[in-house]
Design an enzyme around this catalytic site. Structure first.
Site, PDB file in Angstrom:
ATOM      1  N   ILE A   1       0.840  -1.195   0.000  1.00 42.64           N
ATOM      2  CA  ILE A   1       0.000   0.000   0.000  1.00 42.64           C
ATOM      3  C   ILE A   1       0.877   1.247   0.000  1.00 42.64           C
ATOM      4  O   ILE A   1       1.997   1.236   0.513  1.00 42.64           O
ATOM      5  CB  ILE A   1      -0.961  -0.008   1.220  1.00 42.64           C
ATOM      6  N   CYS A   2       0.384   2.319  -0.650  1.00 42.38           N
ATOM      7  CA  CYS A   2       1.075   3.612  -0.613  1.00 42.38           C
ATOM      8  C   CYS A   2      -0.006   4.687  -0.440  1.00 42.38           C
ATOM      9  O   CYS A   2      -1.049   4.422   0.152  1.00 42.38           O
ATOM     10  CB  CYS A   2       1.910   3.824  -1.869  1.00 42.38           C
ATOM     11  N   ARG A   3       0.232   5.878  -0.935  1.00 44.87           N
ATOM     12  CA  ARG A   3      -0.744   6.951  -0.746  1.00 44.87           C
ATOM     13  C   ARG A   3      -1.904   6.836  -1.726  1.00 44.87           C
ATOM     14  O   ARG A   3      -3.069   6.896  -1.342  1.00 44.87           O
ATOM     15  CB  ARG A   3      -0.060   8.320  -0.896  1.00 44.87           C
TER      16      ARG A   3
END
Length: 588
Positions: free
Chosen positions: A522-524
């Site tokens: 997951i990231c932004r």
């Protein structure tokens, strides 16, 4: 007898139109620099009696209000559009007599916006052309995601119905005259040609040939990022744009250029990328006047920040000013023209960086300290890319410089224009950079390892809710957060493990205890996680990523924790950080 003149705006990928008879004319979706349309009408010897908007535009500032004011024309705007000025509201089925036997008939075509309206040009009651704005384009349609995320699917379905309405109600020979589709990011895809008719689109346009569910799924899956400046165009058009001022800006000498750079302002060099690479003022950015200047400068420039323009000639400067007012960059703070030497203070040396081909990159790609950065859009990257390259779209580069590992950065795009912009940003940040000025087709020919979607499906993506289940107490995977530490500190999922993307691209190992585990990344927003999954899968690790990133996680109402300043959370293994729960990264 009637004529239709096209007002091309190639830098933005749009068109406006002037449809005229013997004495009167109507202007459709005019750009902000209206002098060209006034000149067209003068050459035809006609009076502009009506100015028409198909919708409140999201990608440029309209000239419609000012053109109507100067000419005394009636200003036709869809009745459903919320605007702050006097206009003639137009509803579905309304007909306006232009004169000379010509009339405009309004057709409600929601989809690109909720109030979108197409206009059928009729001569003696016969449909001869339809101004479709951002509805029916040549081989595609206008994108439905520019108004409000919660309306996107509904507008996509409305777009399908609107295109079918046009195809059903108009004769085959009716000319289709769209505003978007010639390079504009308002289009959901590239135009399939330069001209078309209703009959051709009825046979080939997927909005007509596909059922609604198939069309909507395909349309939504192919949408790319929205240019940041679009957020300012709709409000400007709804409020009523001010008249433009195209007089020359104040002149800047070398000392003022240096002072503006020192103050953190943007100084933009408009010369072509070859000249810029060979020599430029340190700290300046290269947005070539012969490229998509308005689109990319407005996209990357922090909105409202002063900008100084450096041009080879007064003519180049004037053309750039005209481009920029179309997207609301009204007055440069200052400008300079002439040779590079006049922009440098006494004793100041120009900066430069090399340009190269993909064949030259192939000889260095495996060297230690060589970092390959792909600045194309996500859709281009998905089709094919160089294995092991770091993906940062050019419009995100300014905010993601910290993710690029140490070394010499070889930056590429599809043909060289965006790579030149990116190289100038990297050079201004003090990085050693090589601009790959070459067509991407040459990458495979050069022997670089190109990964193509033709040879396998893209890595799997899952939703935030699915990620929560897979990484929960009864799940099989670890949630791996690849954002940078400051982003992590502002809020992250409980039980997640942090392994910054900058470390992964530099070859950092995964934290101990999770090397043999399945990973959910997951990231932004979902961009970096996609790149991370490619790297991890290349290492033989089972990994998927979360579509929409932490934004989707928060929107789904899933738990988050934030511990700003908690230095004890930082582990010493490859820059990884765990939240201290002691459960090996599994969420509770």
């Amino acid at each position: 007898m009637f004529f239709i003149d096209t007002v091309d705006v190639p830098g933005l990928g749009n068109r406006g139109y002037l449809a005229d008879g013997r004495e009167v004319a109507v202007a459709v979706d005019p750009p902000r620099d209206i002098d060209r349309i006034i000149a067209m009408a003068a050459r035809r010897g006609v009076r502009i009696s009506h100015v028409v908007e198909t919708h409140v535009h999201n990608d440029y500032v309209t000239g419609g209000l000012e053109l109507a004011r100067l000419t005394g024309a009636g200003y036709l705007v869809p009745a459903g559009a919320r605007v702050a000025y006097e206009r003639v509201p137009v509803g579905d089925g309304d007909t306006v007599d232009i004169g000379d036997g010509l009339a405009l008939r309004a057709l409600a075509t929601p989809g690109h916006t909720p109030h979108h309206t197409a206009y059928v040009l009729e001569e003696a009651g016969r449909a001869v052309a339809v101004f479709t704005g951002g509805s029916l384009l040549i081989g595609t349609v206008g994108r439905p995601d520019l108004v409000e995320p919660r309306l996107t699917e509904r507008l996509a379905r409305a777009q399908h119905a609107s295109v079918r309405r046009l195809a059903a109600e108009l004769p085959d020979e009716t000319a289709v005259l769209p505003t978007h589709g010639f390079g504009s990011f308002c289009s959901s895809g590239p135009a399939a040609g330069d001209a078309t008719t209703i009959g051709e689109q009825r046979a080939t346009n997927e909005a007509v040939t596909e059922d609604a569910d198939t069309f909507v799924a395909r349309l939504l899956s192919g949408l790319d990022d929205i240019p940041a400046y679009y957020a300012h165009m709709g409000p400007a058009n709804a409020a009523g744009p001010a008249p433009v001022d195209l007089t020359p800006p104040a002149r800047a000498d070398a000392d003022e250029i240096a002072a503006r750079l020192a103050a953190g302002e943007w100084v933009v060099d408009l010369r072509n990328r070859v000249a810029f690479a060979e020599g430029h003022v340190g700290g300046t950015f290269n947005f070539a006047a012969d490229g998509q200047l308005a689109t990319y400068l407005a996209w990357l420039l922090p909105w409202g920040k002063p900008v100084t323009l450096l041009a080879e000639s007064p003519e180049q400067l004037a053309a750039a000013q005209r481009e920029l007012v179309r997207v609301g960059i009204d007055r440069p703070a200052a400008a300079a023209t002439g040779p590079l030497a006049g922009w440098l203070r006494d004793g100041e040396r120009p900066r430069s960086f090399p340009r190269a081909t993909f064949a030259e990159l192939a000889t260095r790609a495996g060297d230690r300290g060589t970092v390959v950065v792909d600045v194309r859009r996500e859709s281009e990257r998905t089709r094919e890319h160089i294995a092991g390259s770091l993906h940062i779209p050019v419009h995100q580069l300014r905010d993601r410089l910290a993710e690029i590992p140490p070394g010499t950065v070889w930056v590429h795009c599809a043909g060289g224009m965006r790579a030149a912009i990116a190289a100038s940003l990297l050079d201004a940040a003090g990085r050693s950079v090589v601009a790959v000025d070459d067509g991407f087709d040459a990458a495979r020919e050069a022997g670089l390892p190109v990964v193509s979607a033709m040879f396998g499906s893209p890595p799997e993506r899952i939703t935030a809710d699915q990620a929560r289940i897979r990484t929960g107490a009864d799940g099989d995977a670890v949630l791996l957060d690849v954002r940078e530490p400051e982003e992590w500190a502002a809020g992250h999922a409980p039980g997640a493990v942090l392994a910054p993307m900058s470390g992964l691209t530099a070859g950092a190992p995964l934290p101990q205890g999770i090397q043999d585990r399945a990973l959910v990344v997951i990231c932004r927003t979902g961009n970096r996680s996609r790149q991370a999954v490619e790297l991890l899968v290349g290492r033989g690790i089972d990994a998927v990523d979360v579509t929409g990133g932490m934004g989707a996680w928060a929107e789904a109402g899933l738990p988050m924790v934030a511990r700003p300043g908690d230095d004890s959370a930082v582990a010493g293994d490859g820059g990884a950080v765990a939240d201290g729960s002691g459960d090996g990264g599994r969420t509770a």
